[in-house]
Design a protein around this motif. Structure first.
Motif, PDB file in Angstrom:
ATOM      1  N   THR A 216     -42.965  11.193 -34.377  1.00 53.26           N
ATOM      2  CA  THR A 216     -42.259  10.073 -33.764  1.00 53.26           C
ATOM      3  C   THR A 216     -42.102   8.926 -34.759  1.00 53.26           C
ATOM      4  O   THR A 216     -42.881   8.796 -35.720  1.00 53.26           O
ATOM      5  CB  THR A 216     -43.012   9.554 -32.539  1.00 53.26           C
TER       6      THR A 216
ATOM      7  N   GLU B 161     -42.865   5.916 -34.190  1.00 53.36           N
ATOM      8  CA  GLU B 161     -44.078   5.095 -34.076  1.00 53.36           C
ATOM      9  C   GLU B 161     -45.197   5.639 -34.959  1.00 53.36           C
ATOM     10  O   GLU B 161     -45.938   4.866 -35.595  1.00 53.36           O
ATOM     11  CB  GLU B 161     -44.536   5.050 -32.616  1.00 53.36           C
ATOM     12  N   TYR B 162     -45.319   6.964 -35.007  1.00 51.11           N
ATOM     13  CA  TYR B 162     -46.344   7.556 -35.861  1.00 51.11           C
ATOM     14  C   TYR B 162     -46.012   7.299 -37.328  1.00 51.11           C
ATOM     15  O   TYR B 162     -46.900   6.935 -38.120  1.00 51.11           O
ATOM     16  CB  TYR B 162     -46.456   9.054 -35.606  1.00 51.11           C
TER      17      TYR B 162
ATOM     18  N   ASP C 264     -44.392   4.839 -38.571  1.00 48.46           N
ATOM     19  CA  ASP C 264     -44.699   3.437 -38.823  1.00 48.46           C
ATOM     20  C   ASP C 264     -46.204   3.256 -39.045  1.00 48.46           C
ATOM     21  O   ASP C 264     -46.636   2.536 -39.971  1.00 48.46           O
ATOM     22  CB  ASP C 264     -44.227   2.597 -37.635  1.00 48.46           C
TER      23      ASP C 264
END
Length: 351
Positions: A58, A60-61, A63
């Motif tokens: 993802t 988010e991961y 990041d």
């Protein structure tokens, strides 16, 4: 990776983390840097049947990974700088380089905004037929065929085999059996089989390529940012070790020529499709070196050591696996401890 192997590997990562063994081993097995390997970056989606989900993480991961590696004292560098640091032999701060395989559109839509925000350089390896939208992403075509059918008939070893695909579990069983049988075949037969299988179920393999991969205009737009480097990844994403010398060489030469022609810039880096020992070995490493590539990256797991300066076209990578999207696992992987055990404490594996 089978479910059992995945659970065993996760248990090993947990044990190293919880005991702190990875921190104790880091000074001895941590190397000088790492090349991270990614494929898809896209928002999480709940799917009961997703046999290739290991290839996606993802945004988010991603990041979190960028923040974590900097917190742990790693420099984030371009692949050119990683090459230069290995060649110099100087051991300064450890470094990480980000690489992406196959030229997926989500790299531009979801990975690039994250990396741009953090000022992170990265490399995307392009199989040129994918950018032409003629590529055979056979592992994803197989997945799509099984996902969209309640039953699949496959000709395996000369026998028609009927698979009930009415539930997610049955789809997984059918995929695993067909996939691993295909991997035992010569690649020309493998591709012909998947092409025929998908056509018999009304699926055009080119539709998968068009929906997932950038075209050349999208590649050029992304490449306008100096943070982005493009590498060669063959024309047709072939497992090169399975082909004669002249065909393997031509795949490497033509892919570089095409990327250079489309983008108007030199291509210095190469990634071996699939990249395991059955797909790339000493012959391919020598070819990449003879053709003048600065680096050649595999999917063999491991960190970089000073000794890799003599094996720049046989570099290992650290896979950011979609099944292990935990920053604690990243800490363990970047310590080098799991790879030391996996590689029997050999720093270089170029055989």
């Amino acid at each position: 990776m089978s479910g059992l192997r995945m659970n065993v590997f996760k248990a090993g990562l947990e044990a190293l983390y919880l005991t702190g063994a990875h921190r104790m081993l880091r000074p001895f097995v941590g190397g000088v840097g790492a090349i991270l390997m990614l494929h898809h970056v896209r928002p999480a989606e709940r799917r009961d049947f997703a046999p290739n989900s290991l290839l996606e993480v993802t945004p988010e991961y991603l990041d979190g990974v960028v923040t974590r590696v900097r917190e742990r004292g790693f420099d984030i560098v371009s692949l050119d700088e990683a090459h230069d640091r290995l060649l110099s032999g100087e051991e300064g701060r450890p470094f990480v380089a980000f690489t992406f395989d196959d030229g997926y559109r989500d790299n531009a839509e979801h990975a690039y905004p994250v990396l741009k925000r953090h000022g992170v350089p990265f490399t995307i390896y392009l199989p040129t037929s994918f950018m032409d939208h003629q590529g055979e992403l056979w592992w994803l075509v197989l997945e799509h065929t099984i996902r969209t059918q309640n039953a699949v008939t496959a000709a395996i070893a000369g026998q028609l085999v009927h698979f009930d695909c009415s539930t997610a579990q049955l789809k997984r069983e059918a995929y695993d059996e067909i996939y691993w049988w295909l991997r035992s075949l010569p690649e020309t037969e493998l591709r012909a089989y998947v092409r025929d299988l998908s056509a018999r179920h009304g699926i055009d393999f080119r539709d998968i390529c068009r929906s997932l991969c950038m075209d050349w205009d999208e590649v050029r737009a992304l490449g306008a940012d100096p943070l982005v480097t493009f590498g060669a990844h063959t024309v047709d994403h072939l497992m090169l070790a399975k082909f004669p010398d002249d065909e393997a060489r031509q795949q490497m030469v033509e892919s570089r020529r095409r990327v250079e022609a489309e983008l108007g810039r030199p291509v210095r880096h190469f990634a071996y499709p699939v990249g395991d020992p059955t797909s790339a070995g000493p012959r391919e490493f020598a070819m990449a070196r003879e053709l003048g590539f600065r680096t050649g990256v595999t999917t063999r797991p491991g960190l970089l050591f000073p000794e890799h300066r003599d094996h720049l076209t046989a570099l290992p990578r650290v896979s950011l696996n979609g099944h292990f999207q935990s920053l604690r696992y990243l800490d363990v992987l970047l310590s080098g401890a799991p790879f030391a055990f996996f590689n029997r404490f050999r720093r270089v594996n170029a055989a």
